[in-house]
Write an enzyme that holds these catalytic residues in place. Sequence first.
Site, short mmCIF file in Angstrom:
data_model
loop_
_atom_site.label_atom_id
_atom_site.label_comp_id
_atom_site.label_asym_id
_atom_site.label_seq_id
_atom_site.Cartn_x
_atom_site.Cartn_y
_atom_site.Cartn_z
N ASP A 46 26.81 29.39 -0.99
CA ASP A 46 25.69 28.68 -0.38
C ASP A 46 26.16 27.95 0.87
OD1 ASP A 46 22.78 27.33 -1.07
OD2 ASP A 46 24.15 25.91 -0.11
N TYR A 51 25.82 23.24 8.28
CA TYR A 51 27.19 23.05 7.79
C TYR A 51 28.23 23.49 8.81
CZ TYR A 51 24.75 22.91 3.25
OH TYR A 51 23.89 22.64 2.22
N LYS A 76 20.40 28.54 5.54
CA LYS A 76 19.19 27.72 5.68
C LYS A 76 18.92 27.41 7.14
CE LYS A 76 20.97 25.35 1.57
NZ LYS A 76 22.40 25.56 1.82
N HIS A 109 15.52 24.22 5.07
CA HIS A 109 16.47 23.22 4.57
C HIS A 109 15.77 21.91 4.18
CE1 HIS A 109 21.03 22.21 4.97
NE2 HIS A 109 20.50 21.61 3.92
N ILE A 229 25.25 24.74 -7.68
CA ILE A 229 26.23 25.11 -6.66
C ILE A 229 27.23 23.97 -6.42
CG2 ILE A 229 25.01 26.95 -5.45
CD1 ILE A 229 23.86 24.80 -3.58
N LYS A 231 30.58 22.04 -5.31
CA LYS A 231 31.40 22.23 -4.11
C LYS A 231 32.74 21.53 -4.29
CE LYS A 231 32.82 19.89 -0.27
NZ LYS A 231 33.05 18.47 0.06
N ASN A 241 35.51 24.27 -12.08
CA ASN A 241 34.04 24.20 -12.08
C ASN A 241 33.39 25.49 -12.57
OD1 ASN A 241 34.10 21.59 -11.09
ND2 ASN A 241 33.74 22.18 -8.96
#
Length: 274
Positions: A46, A51, A76, A109, A229, A231, A241
């Site tokens: 993602d 970003y 996004k 977004h 999701i 991170k 994770n």
Amino acid sequence: MPNIPQVPLNDGHRIPQLGFGVYKIPEAETVDAVLTALEAGYRHIDTAAFYENEHAVGEAVRRSGLPRDDVFVTTKVWWTDNGYDSTLRAFDASLERLGFDAVDLFLIHWPAPQRDEYVETWRALEHLKAEGRARSIGVANFHTHHLDRLAAETETVPAVNQVELHPWLPQREVRAYDEARGIVTESWSPLARGRVLDDPLLAGLAAKHGVTPAQVVIRWQLQLGNVVIPKSSTPERIRSNLDVFGFTLDADDLTAIDTLESGERTGKDPDHLG
């Protein structure tokens, strides 16, 4: 390799329920982080234009040697590009940075309601889906009243609504609304940027199951039915994770986690951005 569940979307596609987020990972570190995730067994990445690491995500997918169709990639459109034509331009730029012919999921977004452009933005996403360059389309940070407006003024129900969601902010109303309309709820900031992990209740549940507090929260997310999701840029945590399929939270555990709800956000309220 973990057997990650695939959640059906309302358009016939499927999304891996556990993915890897790259928010705030610098582009210079993103290739290695995504490669570590893909080697560990993640098949869902993602990213977003905001970003500033889409190029690195695309490069990592290519370097992994995995077939492109084996990796589900989301990006996004940022709220300053909301609007029909500007969204199409932003999508073209994202696709070029990724180096792909299509993305698996393209999201608005933020609705940025003060700009009053998210309906036209959604129509641009409908166009991209009709072209096949965005295989699935959805939204992020939409309250139920934003979704009501899309339903009243457009033709397509979003496949996904990605929202801030963690034990402090379980988003019960949004989840119920999404479920009733066939929209998959996806969690960003699923660990409340790590802040919720210091809670003694989660430490106790982690000790009970012989896992970490982060694994408890990710497992809770999965058992709620969310796509999640998490991170990290630390290889050990990236792998940890993902290691959440060897235990199950029982009813008492879930009831205990319910008591952590406070309404606290780590990000902005969607009605107050833009």
